[in-house]
Design an enzyme around this catalytic site. Sequence first.
Site, mmCIF file in Angstrom:
data_model
loop_
_atom_site.group_PDB
_atom_site.id
_atom_site.type_symbol
_atom_site.label_atom_id
_atom_site.label_comp_id
_atom_site.label_asym_id
_atom_site.label_seq_id
_atom_site.Cartn_x
_atom_site.Cartn_y
_atom_site.Cartn_z
ATOM 1 N N GLY A 45 0.351 -1.471 0.075
ATOM 2 C CA GLY A 45 -0.124 0.040 -0.313
ATOM 3 C C GLY A 45 0.534 1.054 0.283
ATOM 4 C CD GLN A 50 3.723 5.482 2.705
ATOM 5 O OE1 GLN A 50 2.210 4.929 2.280
ATOM 6 N NE2 GLN A 50 4.029 5.223 3.809
ATOM 7 C CB CYS A 98 5.102 1.970 7.242
ATOM 8 S SG CYS A 98 4.371 3.122 6.585
ATOM 9 C CG LEU A 99 6.621 1.856 1.736
ATOM 10 C CD1 LEU A 99 5.869 1.970 -0.038
ATOM 11 C CD2 LEU A 99 8.145 0.524 1.111
ATOM 12 C CG HIS A 140 -0.445 0.847 7.389
ATOM 13 N ND1 HIS A 140 -0.123 0.444 8.354
ATOM 14 C CD2 HIS A 140 -0.213 1.891 6.594
ATOM 15 C CE1 HIS A 140 1.746 1.190 7.583
ATOM 16 N NE2 HIS A 140 1.118 1.554 7.098
ATOM 17 C CD GLU A 141 -0.999 2.190 2.721
ATOM 18 O OE1 GLU A 141 -0.348 2.814 2.763
ATOM 19 O OE2 GLU A 141 -0.117 1.670 2.835
ATOM 20 C CG HIS A 144 0.308 6.621 5.226
ATOM 21 N ND1 HIS A 144 1.173 7.164 6.361
ATOM 22 C CD2 HIS A 144 0.548 5.827 5.540
ATOM 23 C CE1 HIS A 144 2.388 6.250 6.514
ATOM 24 N NE2 HIS A 144 1.712 5.294 6.243
HETATM 25 CO CO CO Z 1 2.506 2.721 5.438
#
Ligand code: CO
Length: 184
Positions: A45, A50, A98-99, A140-141, A144
Site C-alpha cells: 500500500g 508518502q 511501513c515504507l 493503515h493507509e 496516513h
Molecule cells: Co504506511
Amino acid sequence: MIYPIVLYGSPLLRKVSQEIDLKDPELKKFLDDMFETMYVSDGVGLAAPQIGKSIRIFVIDGSEISKEHPELLGFRKAFINPIIVEAEGENVTYNEGCLSLPALHEEVQRPSKIRIRYYDENGKFYDEIFDGMKARIVQHEYDHLEGILFVDRLSPLRRKMLRGKLNEIAKGKVNAAYKTKVLK
Ligand code: CO
C-alpha cells in the site's frame, strides 16, 4: 515517474490530507505514478503523503503477500477521497511495517472490520465493508491521510523503546532498498 518515499520525521506525514477534485486532469498520471512507486518499493500500500502530496488518495495491491493471505489475490485498488464511516469487530493484532519507517515492524492493534466510502480512478463511488487483511491494510493507509503512523498506535512504553530507531529514521539514516527522503 517513481517518487522517493517520504520518511518518518517529515512534517508532511503529520498533516491531514485534503480532498481532491475527481475531474483533475492530472489524476490518472498521478495514480499510475503511485502504483509504480509502490511496486518499485515492494509495498502493499502507498498513501499520497508518502510521496510528498497532502491529498486524500491511497493505492493498494495485496498480490505481493497473497501467498500467505489468499484473499488478497487481485486486491488492487485506488481509494480516492475515502471516508471510514464505521469500524467494528474485535481488536486484532498484526505485525505491521511501513515504507516511511524502513526496517521497523511492530505488533499493531486495529478493529477487524471497517466500512469505507470512496471513489476509484474512474470516479465510481463505493460503499464497502472490508474485514481481515483487507481491513488491516486499508486502515493503515487511511491513517496516513489523517497524519497518523502505525507507531502512534503502540503503547507509550513501546514507543519509548523505539525512540532511538525513530530518531535515526527522522535523520534519514535508513537502509532501504528504495529511494527515501526526509521532507523538511
Ligand atoms: Co504506511
